[in-house]
Design a protein around this motif. Structure first.
Motif, PDB file in Angstrom:
ATOM      1  N   TYR A 104     -23.026 -10.017   7.017  1.00 55.69           N
ATOM      2  CA  TYR A 104     -21.765  -9.484   6.477  1.00 55.69           C
ATOM      3  C   TYR A 104     -21.997  -8.176   5.699  1.00 55.69           C
ATOM      4  O   TYR A 104     -21.288  -7.202   5.871  1.00 55.69           O
ATOM      5  N   SER A 105     -23.017  -8.182   4.839  1.00 54.91           N
ATOM      6  CA  SER A 105     -23.248  -7.017   3.977  1.00 54.91           C
ATOM      7  C   SER A 105     -23.797  -5.802   4.724  1.00 54.91           C
ATOM      8  O   SER A 105     -23.666  -4.668   4.248  1.00 54.91           O
ATOM      9  N   THR A 106     -24.402  -6.006   5.894  1.00 55.73           N
ATOM     10  CA  THR A 106     -24.962  -4.881   6.637  1.00 55.73           C
ATOM     11  C   THR A 106     -24.135  -4.501   7.852  1.00 55.73           C
ATOM     12  O   THR A 106     -24.516  -3.584   8.585  1.00 55.73           O
ATOM     13  N   PHE A 107     -23.006  -5.181   8.057  1.00 57.27           N
ATOM     14  CA  PHE A 107     -22.174  -4.898   9.234  1.00 57.27           C
ATOM     15  C   PHE A 107     -21.764  -3.424   9.229  1.00 57.27           C
ATOM     16  O   PHE A 107     -21.124  -2.966   8.275  1.00 57.27           O
ATOM     17  N   PRO A 108     -22.150  -2.651  10.265  1.00 54.31           N
ATOM     18  CA  PRO A 108     -21.983  -1.190  10.196  1.00 54.31           C
ATOM     19  C   PRO A 108     -20.598  -0.652  10.528  1.00 54.31           C
ATOM     20  O   PRO A 108     -20.330   0.528  10.348  1.00 54.31           O
ATOM     21  N   TRP A 109     -19.679  -1.505  11.032  1.00 58.67           N
ATOM     22  CA  TRP A 109     -18.388  -0.943  11.463  1.00 58.67           C
ATOM     23  C   TRP A 109     -17.269  -1.401  10.584  1.00 58.67           C
ATOM     24  O   TRP A 109     -16.974  -2.366  10.189  1.00 58.67           O
TER      25      TRP A 109
END
Length: 194
Positions: free
Chosen positions: A189-194
């Protein structure tokens, strides 16, 4: 030679850093399905991970391949999630099947991703170094040592649970992998790029 040991220590700290626990999670997920009886397979997987991790570092350091950091930061927890999910779905097959070819291929690919994840930081650290090979070899050595430590800890945990507490291997694999999945979800969740 002093620089070599500095980079060995850096490799150790990189993997064993509890605040950046993605390596620990991935290696744990990788080792969960195995026991001391299959320690050679786990060592092969950890070595494949180290080699590909360092290969991607090398490709990045020498600017052969440049990868978007935000994508890699998202792909790292994806690799952890997929490894743990694979353990749950195929746990019986993993323990009964002698071939680890699928594990080796996935580990090699995931090692490349993890290496690119650390490459920008590593490039910054060695920017003042004239010789790039000694830092890479030292770092690889530190990574391999720390991976062996993590794998041994996971195998010890499996031994204690399965031998002393009589937890069935399939239950151990499913529960331990589910714990890794739960820890990984916030990272996704915290690294989701979009």
């Amino acid at each position: 030679m002093v620089n070599f040991w500095f980079y060995v220590e850096m490799g150790l700290n990189h993997v064993l850093d509890l605040s950046a626990y993605d390596h620990i999670l991935f290696l744990s997920a990788l080792a969960i399905p195995f026991t001391f009886k299959s320690w050679k397979k786990v060592l092969v997987l950890a070595t494949v991970f180290t080699v590909t991790h360092c290969l991607s570092l090398m490709l990045s350091v020498f600017e052969v391949v440049v990868v978007k950091v935000s994508l890699i930061e998202f792909l790292i927890p994806v690799t952890i999630f997929l490894t743990a999910l694979f353990n749950i779905v195929y746990q019986r097959r993993i323990q009964e099947h002698n071939s680890i070819l699928l594990h080796v291929l996935a580990t090699a690919f995931f090692g490349l991703i993890h290496g690119f994840g650390f490459s920008n930081y590593f490039k910054m650290l060695i920017s003042g170094e004239e010789e790039k090979w000694i830092p890479l070899l030292g770092f690889a050595t530190g990574i391999e040592i720390s991976q062996v430590i993590i794998v041994l800890l996971v195998l010890c945990l499996a031994y204690v649970c399965q031998s002393l507490f009589k937890v069935r291997p399939s239950i151990f694999v499913v529960v331990a992998s589910a714990i890794v999945l739960l820890i990984t979800i916030p990272l996704l969740y915290s690294t989701f790029p979009w």
